[in-house]
Design a protein around this motif. Structure first.
Motif, mmCIF file in Angstrom:
data_model
loop_
_atom_site.group_PDB
_atom_site.id
_atom_site.type_symbol
_atom_site.label_atom_id
_atom_site.label_comp_id
_atom_site.label_asym_id
_atom_site.label_seq_id
_atom_site.Cartn_x
_atom_site.Cartn_y
_atom_site.Cartn_z
ATOM 1 N N GLU A 218 -3.166 5.586 -2.670
ATOM 2 C CA GLU A 218 -4.599 5.298 -2.630
ATOM 3 C C GLU A 218 -4.837 3.820 -2.369
ATOM 4 O O GLU A 218 -4.318 2.959 -3.096
ATOM 5 C CB GLU A 218 -5.250 5.706 -3.959
ATOM 6 N N ARG A 221 -10.990 1.338 -3.553
ATOM 7 C CA ARG A 221 -11.312 0.818 -4.885
ATOM 8 C C ARG A 221 -11.875 1.879 -5.822
ATOM 9 O O ARG A 221 -11.868 1.679 -7.046
ATOM 10 C CB ARG A 221 -12.324 -0.326 -4.738
ATOM 11 N N PRO A 223 -11.157 5.657 -6.429
ATOM 12 C CA PRO A 223 -10.433 6.905 -6.131
ATOM 13 C C PRO A 223 -11.243 8.139 -6.519
ATOM 14 O O PRO A 223 -11.940 8.152 -7.543
ATOM 15 C CB PRO A 223 -9.176 6.793 -7.002
ATOM 16 N N LEU A 240 -1.701 3.662 -7.239
ATOM 17 C CA LEU A 240 -2.949 2.898 -7.191
ATOM 18 C C LEU A 240 -2.628 1.425 -6.971
ATOM 19 O O LEU A 240 -1.729 0.880 -7.607
ATOM 20 C CB LEU A 240 -3.723 3.043 -8.500
ATOM 21 N N GLY A 243 -8.993 -1.159 -7.510
ATOM 22 C CA GLY A 243 -9.938 -0.476 -8.384
ATOM 23 C C GLY A 243 -9.959 -0.999 -9.802
ATOM 24 O O GLY A 243 -10.104 -0.226 -10.753
ATOM 25 N N LEU A 262 0.775 9.016 -12.547
ATOM 26 C CA LEU A 262 -0.191 8.055 -12.007
ATOM 27 C C LEU A 262 0.404 6.667 -12.193
ATOM 28 O O LEU A 262 0.676 6.257 -13.327
ATOM 29 C CB LEU A 262 -1.521 8.176 -12.746
ATOM 30 N N GLY A 264 0.517 2.464 -11.164
ATOM 31 C CA GLY A 264 -0.127 1.285 -10.602
ATOM 32 C C GLY A 264 0.911 0.323 -10.058
ATOM 33 O O GLY A 264 2.037 0.250 -10.551
#
Length: 330
Positions: A218, A221, A223, A240, A243, A262, A264
């Motif tokens: 992604e 900013r 999602p 990510l 965002g 998930l 980052g």
């Protein structure tokens, strides 16, 4: 030396171009004559006043650079005067930036530029390349044969993710927002490129990858996890990279029953050792042609304020007037 800097945060107009004292190097540093730099969204956030960390005053903007070593300090053994180098991480965590004729840079952030790679290409690949490498291989552990979906394949990071994923043997689905950008992403090697404004993304992904995608990258900013999670395969991973202030709705149930992750990625929090691993692959792929940075515009460093305006028009206001990186030359 000439530099692009500001003394107070604000709109792009706060950027000044003028004379500042030449930097002085200390132990473990090298003085680099800058040949090319590139613009990243984080540069504009810092200039606009994002309170990430205290800034020197005046503050020289910019993270990425390529150039030539002209002097080294005590304890520096990996580089010497005359070496061509590239890197990133300037202008971050309180360090002075790279948008100047000269920069004093900690030697552990310097990587050798291959002879057949231009300074413009090296600078344009720096922050975006390290971000892409960290996300794909350290965080997502992407493997050959897996399928990755890149939401925003024509952007600075997205275009590099597409190429690195292909270089590693993955199958790549990517999106873009107009016919020109769809064609550009196809030219980067993506197996399937979709127009996110007109195509039925879910149906196209289902047809291409019936079991779902293994990695979803992604770039935006905000999602839309309710659209993302159904596209994932079992044990799918979402990366990510933006965002900070986003607070989207998240479909917890469908996410956890697939055993998804998930993740980052923040490149400037990676250690010098971790980033050097990334840099080795980036330099090799630049040299053998497997990585070709998409440079959308080249400007003189004196137009740094105009470059920031153009970056913001596309990052924040989605004007679609830029396809690729902005490179500036002192």
């Amino acid at each position: 030396m000439k530099a692009a800097f500001f003394t107070q945060t604000g709109a792009p107009e706060v950027i000044q171009y003028g004379d500042l004292p030449d930097p002085q190097i200390g132990p473990g540093q090298a003085l680099v004559k800058i040949r090319a730099v590139s613009v990243n969204p984080i540069d504009t956030y810092i200039r606009n006043g994002a309170p990430y960390w205290p800034l020197p005053n005046p503050f020289i903007i910019g993270a990425d650079f390529a150039g030539e070593v002209v002097q080294v300090g005590a304890d520096v053994t990996d580089v010497k005067p005359g070496d061509r180098v590239w890197g990133s991480n300037q202008g971050l965590l309180g360090r002075q930036g790279s948008f100047a004729e000269l920069a004093a840079i900690d030697a552990h952030w310097l990587y050798p530029t291959p002879k057949d790679v231009t300074d413009e290409a090296a600078a344009a690949s720096a922050l975006v390349g390290i971000t892409a490498h960290l996300g794909l291989f350290q965080r997502a552990q992407l493997k050959a044969g897996e399928t990755i979906f890149v939401n925003g394949g024509s952007g600075g990071v997205g275009s590099v993710v597409v190429q690195m994923a292909k270089a590693s043997g993955a199958k790549v689905i990517a999106t873009a927002g107009c016919a020109e950008k769809v064609a550009a992403v196809k030219a980067l090697g993506a197996d399937l490129v979709l127009n996110y404004k007109t195509d039925d993304i879910a149906a196209a992904v289902k047809a291409f990858a019936p079991e779902g995608v293994n990695v979803y990258w992604e770039t935006v900013r905000e999602p839309e996890f309710e659209k993302i999670v159904p596209l994932l395969a079992e044990r799918g991973r979402i990366i990510l990279m933006a965002g900070r202030d986003a607070k989207p709705t998240f479909p917890v149930g469908p996410f956890y029953v697939k055993g998804c992750s998930l993740l980052g990625v923040v490149m400037f929090k990676a250690t010098p050792e971790e980033q050097r691993i990334c840099a080795g692959d980036i330099s090799r792929w630049l040299s053998n042609g497997m990585l070709k940075p998409h440079i959308g515009k080249v400007l003189p460093l004196s137009q740094a304020a105009e470059a920031h305006k153009l970056q913001e028009e596309n990052t924040l206001r989605k004007s679609n007037t830029l396809c690729g990186k902005i490179v500036l030359k002192p």
